[in-house]
Motif scaffolding. Structure first.
Motif, short mmCIF file in Angstrom:
data_model
loop_
_atom_site.label_atom_id
_atom_site.label_comp_id
_atom_site.label_asym_id
_atom_site.label_seq_id
_atom_site.Cartn_x
_atom_site.Cartn_y
_atom_site.Cartn_z
N GLU A 134 1.30 4.29 13.54
CA GLU A 134 2.42 3.42 13.27
C GLU A 134 2.11 2.51 12.10
O GLU A 134 1.13 1.77 12.12
N ASP A 135 2.94 2.57 11.04
CA ASP A 135 2.87 1.63 9.95
C ASP A 135 3.66 0.38 10.32
O ASP A 135 4.64 0.46 11.07
N ASP B 36 0.42 -2.99 7.12
CA ASP B 36 -0.61 -2.28 7.88
C ASP B 36 -0.25 -0.81 7.94
O ASP B 36 0.82 -0.45 8.44
N ASP B 37 -1.14 0.05 7.45
CA ASP B 37 -0.98 1.48 7.61
C ASP B 37 -1.68 1.91 8.90
O ASP B 37 -2.62 1.24 9.34
N GLU B 38 -1.27 3.03 9.46
CA GLU B 38 -1.87 3.50 10.70
C GLU B 38 -3.37 3.74 10.55
O GLU B 38 -4.15 3.51 11.49
N LEU B 39 -3.82 4.18 9.35
CA LEU B 39 -5.25 4.35 9.12
C LEU B 39 -5.96 3.01 9.07
O LEU B 39 -7.09 2.87 9.53
N PRO C 84 0.84 -1.20 0.00
CA PRO C 84 0.00 0.00 0.00
C PRO C 84 0.87 1.25 0.00
O PRO C 84 1.89 1.31 0.69
N SER C 85 0.48 2.25 -0.77
CA SER C 85 1.33 3.43 -0.95
C SER C 85 1.57 4.20 0.34
O SER C 85 2.55 4.93 0.45
N ASN C 86 0.69 4.07 1.34
CA ASN C 86 0.85 4.82 2.58
C ASN C 86 1.76 4.15 3.59
O ASN C 86 2.09 4.75 4.61
N VAL C 87 2.17 2.92 3.35
CA VAL C 87 3.02 2.20 4.31
C VAL C 87 4.47 2.59 4.09
O VAL C 87 5.02 2.39 3.01
N THR C 88 5.11 3.13 5.12
CA THR C 88 6.47 3.65 4.99
C THR C 88 7.52 2.79 5.69
O THR C 88 8.69 3.17 5.72
N ALA C 89 7.15 1.67 6.27
CA ALA C 89 8.10 0.84 6.99
C ALA C 89 9.22 0.37 6.07
O ALA C 89 9.02 0.12 4.88
N LYS C 90 10.43 0.23 6.63
CA LYS C 90 11.59 -0.19 5.86
C LYS C 90 11.50 -1.67 5.48
O LYS C 90 10.74 -2.43 6.08
N ASN D 222 6.65 5.62 11.91
CA ASN D 222 5.62 6.53 12.41
C ASN D 222 4.56 6.87 11.36
O ASN D 222 3.48 7.32 11.69
N GLY D 223 4.89 6.71 10.07
CA GLY D 223 3.90 6.95 9.03
C GLY D 223 3.94 8.33 8.43
O GLY D 223 4.76 9.16 8.80
#
Length: 390
Positions: A333-334, A363-366, A161-167, A325-326
């Motif tokens: 939290e992503d 998992d995105d925070e939203l 998902p484009s909103n997930v920023t986890a490494k 942190n997202g």
């Protein structure tokens, strides 16, 4: 750190000037090397992502659950020894097609650098990975199917998902292959240290992102870092250990941000147990990237793996978990999780048959707050591949 690296480079240059004639008996001749790795992958994920685009946005219609993924590089390398004893060399790596390279299949030069080596160690100038990456120890995987190029860890089977920023890796690869200077000291009883300095990442169009998904994220004006590594045997147990630290600017802040990485592997009687950890602490102090509103890339990534190898066979299990942190204004939290089992069978010199089965979840925070399908995806993947090294 900048002063240390500049001073080290000056000392090397002085040594080259005063060591006498530096003419080589013959010009450098380039040798060919590299690898070709191809996977046949079956993947099954959430319905809203079955027809996902390569940007991770849910699409429409039915998608084929089987695909072919490739990772190919051709290496041109060579070196010569000068009359004063210094070794001078060059390495150029060409991305040679496939779906896992950074251009999405387009051929390009991945790395290109020169080096000078001698009793003082090795100085590398060009687009090579930074010193913390060169020395980093990660969890083992029998098929080598992890990191940014891994099918599951790299998001190449289960859509991200484009909103997930986890490494996706515990390597501090924030600067990618930006132009830099790296120094690696000689090994002393298994210990070695090194460091890198990147004066301007924008020169190679490699930006340090602040959690956004565009090239307009906050570019680090400069990056420097140091690393240490140990490789040896203690009371019959093989030991590898590494530690690294990288520091860089964030555009919207006068504060500097830090990343830390640690890794260890223990090997005995064919078994290898290992794991690694990466901590990102982005110190943006205002604007849309403020730590106070959670819109930054700070987070933690860790992995652990166990591998057993005997004769031509290797099997293993691997787990990775990453949080950040997202990118939205609401504090959250992503999270990204992968677990997989892999195997390898060596069919001959440089020829390996590979297999991996595993599960990935984003998992995105939203998504955690509202169960929004657009910000959550998970699924299974089964794959087999052939790896050729030359």
């Amino acid at each position: 750190m900048k002063k240390i690296l500049i001073a080290s480079t000056a000392l090397v240059a002085a040594g080259m000037i005063t060591a006498g004639s530096a003419s080589a008996s013959e010009k450098i001749k380039l040798n060919l090397g590299g690898y070709s790795k191809w996977w046949v992958v079956g993947a099954w994920q959430d319905d809203s992502f079955e027809a996902a685009t390569n940007t991770g946005t849910a699409g429409q219609g039915n998608a084929n659950s089987v695909d072919v993924k490739g990772d190919n590089e051709i290496w041109f390398s060579g070196s010569t020894k000068l009359d004063n004893g210094l070794e001078v060399g060059i390495n150029i790596e060409l991305e040679a097609g496939g779906n896992t390279d950074s251009a999405g299949g387009g051929d390009q030069i991945d790395k290109s650098y020169v080096y000078v080596a001698g009793g003082f160690g090795k100085v590398i100038v060009g687009t090579e990975s930074n010193g913390t990456v060169l020395m980093h120890t990660m969890a083992p995987d029998a098929a080598g199917n992890t990191g940014a190029d891994g099918i599951l860890t790299g998001g190449l089977a289960i859509a991200r998902p484009s909103n997930v920023t986890a490494k996706v890796t515990t390597e501090i690869d924030t600067d990618a292959e930006a132009d830099k200077i790296t120094y690696v000291a000689p090994s002393f009883y298994g210990f070695t240290v090194g460091g890198s300095y990147v004066p301007n990442t924008a020169e190679d169009n490699q930006n340090v992102f602040n959690g956004t998904t565009t090239q307009t994220g906050s570019a680090a004006n400069e990056i420097y870092g140091v690393a240490a590594m140990y490789a040896g045997t203690i009371v019959g147990v093989g030991v590898k250990a590494s530690a690294g630290w990288v520091n860089y600017d964030v555009a919207q802040s006068t504060d500097r941000s830090n990343e830390y990485a640690f890794g260890t592997q223990l090997s005995y009687a064919g078994f290898t147990l290992g794991g690694s950890y990466r901590m990102v602490r982005e110190n943006a102090s205002g604007g849309v990237n403020s730590v106070a509103n959670g819109n930054n890339a700070s987070g933690d990534t860790w992995d652990i793996g166990l591998m057993y190898e005997t004769g031509p066979w290797a099997v293993g299990a691997f787990y990775l978990n990453s949080t950040s942190n997202g990118v939205i204004a609401t504090q959250g939290e992503d999270e990204f999780t992968v677990y997989q089992v892999s195997g390898k069978y060596n069919m001959g010199a440089g020829v390996d048959l590979l297999a991996t089965i595993g599960h990935a979840e984003y998992d995105d925070e939203l998504a955690k707050a509202s169960n929004a399908d657009a910000n959550h995806n998970e699924g299974w993947a089964v794959m087999t591949g052939l790896s050729l090294q030359f």
